[in-house]
Design an enzyme around this catalytic site. Structure first.
Site, PDB file in Angstrom:
ATOM      1  N   ASP A   1       0.858  -1.184   0.000  1.00 14.09           N
ATOM      2  CA  ASP A   1       0.000   0.000   0.000  1.00 14.09           C
ATOM      3  C   ASP A   1       0.897   1.237   0.000  1.00 14.09           C
ATOM      4  O   ASP A   1       1.672   1.452   0.942  1.00 14.09           O
ATOM      5  CB  ASP A   1      -0.882  -0.036   1.247  1.00 14.09           C
TER       6      ASP A   1
ATOM      7  N   LYS B   1       0.248  16.318 -12.286  1.00 15.26           N
ATOM      8  CA  LYS B   1      -0.977  17.110 -12.204  1.00 15.26           C
ATOM      9  C   LYS B   1      -2.172  16.148 -12.170  1.00 15.26           C
ATOM     10  O   LYS B   1      -2.049  14.998 -12.593  1.00 15.26           O
ATOM     11  CB  LYS B   1      -1.061  18.096 -13.387  1.00 15.26           C
TER      12      LYS B   1
ATOM     13  N   GLU C   1      -8.543  18.470 -29.393  1.00 12.53           N
ATOM     14  CA  GLU C   1      -8.193  17.071 -29.621  1.00 12.53           C
ATOM     15  C   GLU C   1      -9.319  16.348 -30.347  1.00 12.53           C
ATOM     16  O   GLU C   1     -10.499  16.579 -30.063  1.00 12.53           O
ATOM     17  CB  GLU C   1      -7.934  16.356 -28.295  1.00 12.53           C
TER      18      GLU C   1
ATOM     19  N   ASP D   1      -8.588  19.734 -16.029  1.00 13.34           N
ATOM     20  CA  ASP D   1      -7.638  18.804 -16.637  1.00 13.34           C
ATOM     21  C   ASP D   1      -6.617  19.503 -17.510  1.00 13.34           C
ATOM     22  O   ASP D   1      -5.439  19.100 -17.554  1.00 13.34           O
ATOM     23  CB  ASP D   1      -8.408  17.764 -17.473  1.00 13.34           C
TER      24      ASP D   1
ATOM     25  N   HIS E   1      -1.864  23.040 -17.685  1.00 10.74           N
ATOM     26  CA  HIS E   1      -1.130  23.119 -18.949  1.00 10.74           C
ATOM     27  C   HIS E   1      -1.248  24.481 -19.629  1.00 10.74           C
ATOM     28  O   HIS E   1      -0.246  25.118 -19.946  1.00 10.74           O
ATOM     29  CB  HIS E   1      -1.632  22.043 -19.928  1.00 10.74           C
TER      30      HIS E   1
ATOM     31  N   LYS F   1     -12.427  18.054 -26.381  1.00 11.00           N
ATOM     32  CA  LYS F   1     -12.252  16.673 -26.840  1.00 11.00           C
ATOM     33  C   LYS F   1     -13.278  16.345 -27.916  1.00 11.00           C
ATOM     34  O   LYS F   1     -14.307  16.996 -28.040  1.00 11.00           O
ATOM     35  CB  LYS F   1     -12.396  15.698 -25.663  1.00 11.00           C
TER      36      LYS F   1
END
Length: 456
Positions: free
Chosen positions: A82, A137, A205, A224, A229, A329
């Site tokens: 763990d 991140k 993307e 995200d 970024h 996306k």
């Protein structure tokens, strides 16, 4: 001199796709080679982990020389346990056989919810001098979480031994921003609101959420991509000239940019941001189901797969210039670029169509640089045509993750974020997240394979 890396979460997706292939790429560049210890709770032994490393590197490293893959595989060992237990961490660090003077790296290739438990567990571990800790991140889930994690890391290690990594900062085009701006007399004098009309930082993307949907549904495009970024790219575009390119000087100038970003209130969020979610469609001839129908997604969360935020940097240099950060996306095309759009000429002296605005485009992956200029036409020398000066930049070797890993081994923090940067990033996006959650901005829909939400 060899180097040791203890990879927590060594059987996970991040490790398989990026960390292990990155290590294979730099194996021959590290004197004495690498010693790698993989740690997770999977039922493996040394041989089983070696087979897994060989399989993942072969799949994701893109034809790495067999000798380097074999050299890496021969030097990996396995510790089962763990990762939030001090005993596991102590065994793992002890299993990494490097000299006292060799760099030793603890790489947290883990879900972000485990960062703080691991760091707290390290307080009960006998840490070797000079240990470097790498955190991927997202760094926290909000400003309070980032500050808590920073405090826990700061109690454990000095700042120069903490690496909040962002592989975007290792991309060739991003690094070229420094040389382009600060080593060319022709460009830096134009790099201000006097001559620049707007800046776009775009990471579109074609890929959809795919197997990451259950993770992505708790994150979304703003957390995200934008919070880390794209804000890091903003700092390179907008920073003041540093005294040197040493880590401390660059970090100070980057933090200055983030502190200068004007906070958005609810009215500002409604005016300057957009969010969207893709529905079913076709991307490059492939059918894509609606995001809301992906396994692990709770449609009621209203998680965005498209985020657009326009920010203003309130400095003397950039007053009045909009910086538009956009990511999405399942879009029609991969578009990953920084676009600096210059102002119109002050007076038109040619008849016919107005001259186009000069645009400098810095494309990421593949790395290209282009500049649009107006010139006299061929058929009529007193009418204008536009030409594009375009160059493809040399392909990076090693890849960004390889560069990042080499920087950590060398103790170079320039490809990571300092504590202040991580917290300032959350300060900027938190009001947006709160206003979105409160319904200030509608969740627009766009078909997979389209250009995103319809232009207003």
């Amino acid at each position: 001199m060899s180097a040791g890396l203890v990879v927590l979460g060594a059987t996970g997706d991040l490790s398989a796709r990026y960390v292990l292939p990155g290590l294979a790429r730099i194996e021959a560049l590290v004197d004495g080679g690498l010693r790698v210890v993989g740690v997770a709770n999977d039922d493996l032994d040394d041989d089983g982990f070696r087979r897994l490393v060989h399989e993942k590197v072969a799949r994701h490293a893109g034809g790495e020389p067999a000798a380097e893959v074999t050299a890496l595989v021969d030097r990996v060992t396995w510790v089962r346990g763990d990762v939030t237990e001090p005993a596991t961490l102590q065994r793992a660090l002890g299993a990494c056989e490097v000299g006292d003077a060799d760099p030793l790296v603890l790489y947290l290739a883990l879900p972000h919810v485990l960062f703080l438990p691991v760091v707290r567990a390290l307080r009960d571990v006998d840490l070797p001098d000079g240990l470097r800790v790498v955190v991927e991140k997202p760094f926290g889930e909000d400003l309070a979480g980032a500050a808590e994690l920073n405090a826990a890391l700061g109690d454990l290690l000095p700042e120069e031994q903490i690496f909040r990594v962002d592989h975007f900062l290792a991309k060739q085009t991003v690094l070229n921003l420094l040389g382009l701006r600060f080593a060319n007399r022709i460009l830096e004098p134009l790099w201000s609101s006097t001559h620049v009309a707007s800046v776009d930082i775009v990471f579109d993307e074609t890929v959809d959420a795919q197997g990451r949907a259950s993770y992505y549904d708790r994150s979304g495009a703003l957390r995200d991509m934008v919070q880390n970024h794209l804000l890091q790219l903003l700092t390179y575009v907008a920073m003041e000239p540093p005294t040197t390119v040493a880590p401390a000087d660059l970090a100070a100038r980057k933090a200055d940019v983030l502190r200068a970003v004007r906070p958005l209130d609810r009215e500002g969020v409604a005016r300057w941001t957009r969010r969207g979610r893709y529905t079913a469609g076709e991307v490059a001839g492939r059918h894509v189901d609606a995001y809301a129908d992906a396994p692990g997604v709770d449609p009621a969360r209203a998680t965005e797969t498209y985020a657009e935020v326009t920010l203003h940097v309130d400095t003397w240099r950039w007053s009045g210039v909009p910086f538009r950060l956009r990511t999405g996306k399942a879009l029609a095309a991969d578009r990953r670029e920084i676009v600096v759009r210059f102002r119109d000429v002050p007076l038109r002296v040619f008849d016919g169509p107005a001259p186009v605005r000069n645009e400098l485009r810095l494309q990421l992956d593949p790395d290209r640089m282009s500049l649009d200029l107006n010139v006299n036409g061929i058929d009529d020398p007193f009418r204008l045509e536009t030409v594009t000066l375009d160059t493809e930049l040399a392909r990076q070797d090693p890849t960004p993750y390889g560069q990042l890993l080499l920087a950590v081994i060398d103790g170079d923090t320039r490809l990571s974020a300092r504590a202040a940067e991580a917290e300032e990033g959350w300060r900027i996006v938190e009001p947006v997240l709160a206003a979105w959650a409160d319904g200030a901005v509608p969740l627009e829909e766009y078909a997979a394979g389209s250009d995103g939400p319809r232009r207003r």
